[in-house]
Design a protein around this motif. Sequence first.
Motif, PDB file in Angstrom:
ATOM      1  N   LEU A 290       0.868  -1.181   0.000  1.00 12.59           N
ATOM      2  CA  LEU A 290       0.000   0.000   0.000  1.00 12.59           C
ATOM      3  C   LEU A 290       0.905   1.232   0.000  1.00 12.59           C
ATOM      4  O   LEU A 290       1.591   1.499   0.973  1.00 12.59           O
ATOM      5  N   MET A 291       0.893   1.973  -1.105  1.00 16.34           N
ATOM      6  CA  MET A 291       1.797   3.100  -1.286  1.00 16.34           C
ATOM      7  C   MET A 291       1.033   4.422  -1.240  1.00 16.34           C
ATOM      8  O   MET A 291       0.135   4.656  -2.038  1.00 16.34           O
ATOM      9  N   GLY A 292       1.355   5.268  -0.264  1.00 20.31           N
ATOM     10  CA  GLY A 292       0.698   6.563  -0.137  1.00 20.31           C
ATOM     11  C   GLY A 292      -0.789   6.464   0.139  1.00 20.31           C
ATOM     12  O   GLY A 292      -1.581   7.186  -0.457  1.00 20.31           O
ATOM     13  N   PRO A 293      -1.197   5.582   1.070  1.00 19.28           N
ATOM     14  CA  PRO A 293      -2.635   5.426   1.315  1.00 19.28           C
ATOM     15  C   PRO A 293      -3.242   6.654   1.973  1.00 19.28           C
ATOM     16  O   PRO A 293      -2.593   7.391   2.709  1.00 19.28           O
ATOM     17  N   GLY A 294      -4.515   6.878   1.693  1.00 20.58           N
ATOM     18  CA  GLY A 294      -5.322   7.866   2.396  1.00 20.58           C
ATOM     19  C   GLY A 294      -6.569   7.149   2.884  1.00 20.58           C
ATOM     20  O   GLY A 294      -6.567   5.944   3.127  1.00 20.58           O
TER      21      GLY A 294
ATOM     22  N   LEU B 267       3.577  -1.158   3.907  1.00 27.58           N
ATOM     23  CA  LEU B 267       3.162   0.224   3.705  1.00 27.58           C
ATOM     24  C   LEU B 267       4.371   1.026   3.234  1.00 27.58           C
ATOM     25  O   LEU B 267       5.459   0.914   3.809  1.00 27.58           O
ATOM     26  N   VAL B 268       4.192   1.819   2.187  1.00 24.85           N
ATOM     27  CA  VAL B 268       5.274   2.643   1.648  1.00 24.85           C
ATOM     28  C   VAL B 268       4.768   4.077   1.549  1.00 24.85           C
ATOM     29  O   VAL B 268       3.684   4.318   0.982  1.00 24.85           O
TER      30      VAL B 268
ATOM     31  N   ASP C 265       4.919  13.754   1.791  1.00 24.51           N
ATOM     32  CA  ASP C 265       3.687  13.656   1.006  1.00 24.51           C
ATOM     33  C   ASP C 265       2.703  14.733   1.462  1.00 24.51           C
ATOM     34  O   ASP C 265       2.236  14.713   2.604  1.00 24.51           O
ATOM     35  N   MET C 266       2.389  15.667   0.561  1.00 21.62           N
ATOM     36  CA  MET C 266       1.460  16.749   0.878  1.00 21.62           C
ATOM     37  C   MET C 266       0.041  16.461   0.388  1.00 21.62           C
ATOM     38  O   MET C 266      -0.848  17.292   0.533  1.00 21.62           O
ATOM     39  N   VAL C 267      -0.172  15.306  -0.223  1.00 19.17           N
ATOM     40  CA  VAL C 267      -1.499  14.923  -0.712  1.00 19.17           C
ATOM     41  C   VAL C 267      -2.183  14.001   0.296  1.00 19.17           C
ATOM     42  O   VAL C 267      -3.305  14.248   0.731  1.00 19.17           O
ATOM     43  N   CYS C 268      -1.509  12.929   0.667  1.00 20.33           N
ATOM     44  CA  CYS C 268      -1.977  12.034   1.733  1.00 20.33           C
ATOM     45  C   CYS C 268      -0.845  11.915   2.752  1.00 20.33           C
ATOM     46  O   CYS C 268       0.185  11.290   2.478  1.00 20.33           O
TER      47      CYS C 268
ATOM     48  N   SER D 172      -0.415   6.184   6.915  1.00 20.33           N
ATOM     49  CA  SER D 172       0.278   4.893   6.973  1.00 20.33           C
ATOM     50  C   SER D 172       0.549   4.473   8.421  1.00 20.33           C
ATOM     51  O   SER D 172       0.455   3.290   8.760  1.00 20.33           O
ATOM     52  N   TYR D 173       0.880   5.441   9.279  1.00 18.69           N
ATOM     53  CA  TYR D 173       1.084   5.104  10.693  1.00 18.69           C
ATOM     54  C   TYR D 173      -0.217   4.578  11.319  1.00 18.69           C
ATOM     55  O   TYR D 173      -0.192   3.674  12.161  1.00 18.69           O
TER      56      TYR D 173
END
Length: 279
Positions: free
Chosen positions: A130-134, A223-224, A229-232, A237-238
Amino acid sequence: MKTVIEQSIKTTNFETYLNRAGEENSEVILFLHGSGPGVTAFANWRYALAACSETYECLAPDLLGFGKSGHPETLPKNRQGWMDLWVNQLIELLDELDIQKAHLVGNSLGCSIALELLLEHPERFDKVVLMGPGGTPNTKLSPELARAKGFYDNPSPKKLRQIMSWFVYDAEAMAPIIDSITDYRYETAMRPEVQLSNDSIFATAAVPVPVTALRRIEHPILLVHGRDDMVCSVDSSYYLLSHLPNAQLHVYGKCGHWTQIEKQESFNHLIQNYFANKI
């Protein structure tokens, strides 16, 4: 480098435009792209397809409502309605290709869809990135994402390029790639059916997966996230790390939302080593 084959695949309920490479390989990776004006699977995953298809069969479909895949005649009224369509689309695609099990890589919105797939069809998937999840309870609507949602209010290549520059840490260093992505995505974004689907998707709010459900997902998950990251925000991820029982987290410094592009060589090594049980 393997050739990426582009094909349109008709299943019972969907028309899916698919980028496919490394078909001769035994293990499969299903790549799920994110959202935004003019996004496509190829724009999101072209570097990963080139790198990973040496060892894995790689599938990168345009999700329903994006790119050259079909667009629903009746638009869903909420995000869960879209989620149900995407889950069904992807399972029908795997069935049509006679693929019983695959690894998953999601980016942004694609992470939320990946989690839905794990909940609804756990037996069909192995390891997950999961890369850059929101889409978590602590995911805030950043000013960058809010401005991206307003792209169609006054669309232009200049405005799209500005939005794309917010997705990376160092816009100056990434300028050539941003320019090429902007040209590619703007043409797609201006198709009427793409705009209609985009407006519908962005008009709906994410529905976070309940903690009780996250704790029942037993799949190994990597998780990556880009620290910058200013979008998500990396906080998303934490949050997932604290609730997914078999998760680990890799954070890249000096990296924004597009880890697969900004840190492409490292990212491609990372996920392949993870799928090969070397991490």
